[in-house]
Scaffold this motif. Structure first.
Motif, mmCIF file in Angstrom:
data_model
loop_
_atom_site.group_PDB
_atom_site.id
_atom_site.type_symbol
_atom_site.label_atom_id
_atom_site.label_comp_id
_atom_site.label_asym_id
_atom_site.label_seq_id
_atom_site.Cartn_x
_atom_site.Cartn_y
_atom_site.Cartn_z
ATOM 1 N N PRO A 125 0.927 -1.234 0.170
ATOM 2 C CA PRO A 125 0.143 -0.124 -0.607
ATOM 3 C C PRO A 125 1.323 1.205 -0.592
ATOM 4 C CG PRO A 125 -0.399 -0.906 2.559
ATOM 5 C CD PRO A 125 0.760 -2.543 1.541
ATOM 6 N N LEU A 126 2.006 1.164 0.503
ATOM 7 C CA LEU A 126 3.036 2.648 0.483
ATOM 8 C C LEU A 126 3.583 2.630 -0.560
ATOM 9 C CD1 LEU A 126 5.125 1.473 3.645
ATOM 10 C CD2 LEU A 126 2.733 2.564 3.378
ATOM 11 N N ARG A 127 3.355 1.788 -1.989
ATOM 12 C CA ARG A 127 3.781 2.559 -3.417
ATOM 13 C C ARG A 127 2.989 3.557 -3.691
ATOM 14 N NH1 ARG A 127 6.674 -1.760 -7.407
ATOM 15 N NH2 ARG A 127 6.496 -0.012 -7.783
ATOM 16 N N ILE A 128 2.205 4.059 -3.520
ATOM 17 C CA ILE A 128 1.191 5.141 -3.665
ATOM 18 C C ILE A 128 1.411 5.553 -4.691
ATOM 19 C CG2 ILE A 128 0.157 7.248 -2.879
ATOM 20 C CD1 ILE A 128 0.359 6.944 -0.204
ATOM 21 N N GLN A 129 2.407 6.484 -5.567
ATOM 22 C CA GLN A 129 2.377 6.852 -6.711
ATOM 23 C C GLN A 129 2.563 5.848 -7.857
ATOM 24 O OE1 GLN A 129 2.177 10.084 -7.132
ATOM 25 N NE2 GLN A 129 2.265 10.672 -4.982
ATOM 26 N N ASP A 130 3.187 5.163 -7.567
ATOM 27 C CA ASP A 130 3.379 3.443 -8.886
ATOM 28 C C ASP A 130 1.521 2.994 -8.721
ATOM 29 O OD1 ASP A 130 4.330 1.866 -10.170
ATOM 30 O OD2 ASP A 130 3.518 0.559 -9.118
ATOM 31 N N HIS A 131 1.137 2.969 -7.564
ATOM 32 C CA HIS A 131 -0.760 3.104 -7.572
ATOM 33 C C HIS A 131 -1.617 3.610 -8.478
ATOM 34 C CE1 HIS A 131 -0.175 -0.412 -5.084
ATOM 35 N NE2 HIS A 131 0.285 -0.311 -4.569
#
Length: 381
Positions: free
Chosen positions: A57-63
């Motif tokens: 969940p911490l890969r916000i910008q990639d998501h």
């Protein structure tokens, strides 16, 4: 840590919440909604969830990149709103994992409190005056009102005078220390703007909002050039690319909606772009507590933030109030006309999950009204 489960909740009066849970038990909340199209957005959230389950969940910008660009057909209010709510929830998780409010993750606070305004109607002058008096008693120093009801394509004298008399009634109550924003909701166009702006200038509104529908944003620069009143728009624009032309046209205030315009990630970028054009940010938010908390997190982090709309006590919340869904109502205390900086981790509020699940059991099927002109043709609401 991985995303384990994503749930959505239809919340009266017309909202949609999303709950994102990780396999470590950390939960993030978001508000993905298009008013009147909640069921459609709910389906979009379910489809986007396929991209998130099992992911960090911490890969916000990639998501954000994958959710917005992972399909050949992109954009639009439904997809953008679904992404917005999920983005809010991911930032909520990131803040809780770090033990910090989101604005700290965005670089730290640039202010200690945010001035807020509430909605007061816009029908009869006496009703406007009474509603503003109530808001002033609550502590607010700024309000927003509808300029009118239904307007003909080229308004008659009674309609034009009605707009001016409503704003005059507001100014009389507010005196020279309070502010009023005047929302046209796209109900007038260029021709009526030419007639109304000079009449409204002596009343010095805080801003005039959406004098034309967003499809006609190419005209808004002509309105900005004809008046000293700050022109505001943006609640129905969903990306930096859509905001750029209106920034270049000379608007003074941008009003992206944190539940429509790509969430915290994109609105933070919109704010940076606005700063280049000397445009202030005043996010649109007639929504629930998660959307409001997201707006405030942006407000504490960006320098060109002007004022924040809220819907606490708004007229349409007869069967559901913003404060019904938070554990600590004092987080949104505005008795000073400001909301103090949120310091709890994530979005800075604790959602009352029991209240959310109870409300979802009731659900809603809210739809916007359909208005018609006297000749029977469609009219802007």
């Amino acid at each position: 840590m991985q995303i384990a489960r994503i749930e959505t909740f239809l919340i009266p009066p017309r909202w949609l919440f999303v709950r994102v849970e990780t396999d470590t038990g950390v939960v993030g909340w978001g508000e993905p909604v298009v008013e009147g199209r909640t069921e459609t957005v709910r389906t979009a959230v379910e489809q986007l969830s396929e991209l998130l389950i099992g992911q960090d969940p911490l890969r916000i910008q990639d998501h954000w990149q994958v959710m917005t660009k992972g399909s050949f057909y992109r954009g639009g209010p439904i997809l953008s709103s679904a992404v917005s709510g999920l983005d809010q929830a991911l930032w909520d998780i990131a803040g809780k994992v770090a033990g910090l409010p989101v604005h700290q993750l965005l670089g730290g606070p640039v202010r200690d409190r945010i001035r807020v305004y509430g909605w007061v109607g816009g029908d009869e002058p006496n009703e406007v005056a009474d509603a503003i008096s109530e808001r002033l008693e609550q502590g607010l120093t700024a309000v927003k009102m509808n300029a009118s009801g239904r307007m003909e394509r080229i308004s008659n004298l009674r309609e034009l005078d009605g707009v001016v008399s409503r704003v005059a009634a507001a100014r009389e109550v507010l005196g020279d220390t309070g502010d009023v924003g005047v929302d046209f909701h796209g109900r007038i166009g260029l021709a009526d703007a030419r007639r109304l702006m000079p009449a409204l200038e002596p009343l010095r509104p805080m801003f005039v909002e959406e004098p034309v529908v967003p499809e006609n944003s190419h005209l808004i620069g002509r309105i900005a050039d004809m008046t000293s009143i700050p022109i505001a728009t943006g609640e129905r624009l969903f990306s930096r690319q859509e905001f750029l032309p209106v920034f270049q046209s000379g608007i003074a205030i941008a009003q992206p909606d944190l539940s429509h315009a790509g969430g915290i990630s994109e609105v933070h970028r919109i704010a940076s772009l606005a700063e280049i054009y000397d445009v202030q940010l005043a996010p649109h938010c007639p929504l629930g507590p998660i959307a409001l908390a997201s707006c405030l997190q942006i407000g504490f982090a960006v320098p060109n933030f002007f004022i924040q709309e809220h819907s606490i006590g708004i007229h349409y919340n007869g069967d559901g109030e913003v404060l019904d869904y938070v554990v600590d109502r004092s987080d949104f205390d505005f008795s000073s006309g400001y909301i103090e900086r949120l310091t709890k981790p994530g979005l800075g509020i604790e959602v009352d999950e029991t209240a959310v699940r109870d409300a979802d059991a009731r659900g809603h099927a809210w739809r916007g009204p359909i208005w018609r002109h006297t000749d029977g043709s469609f009219a802007e609401w």
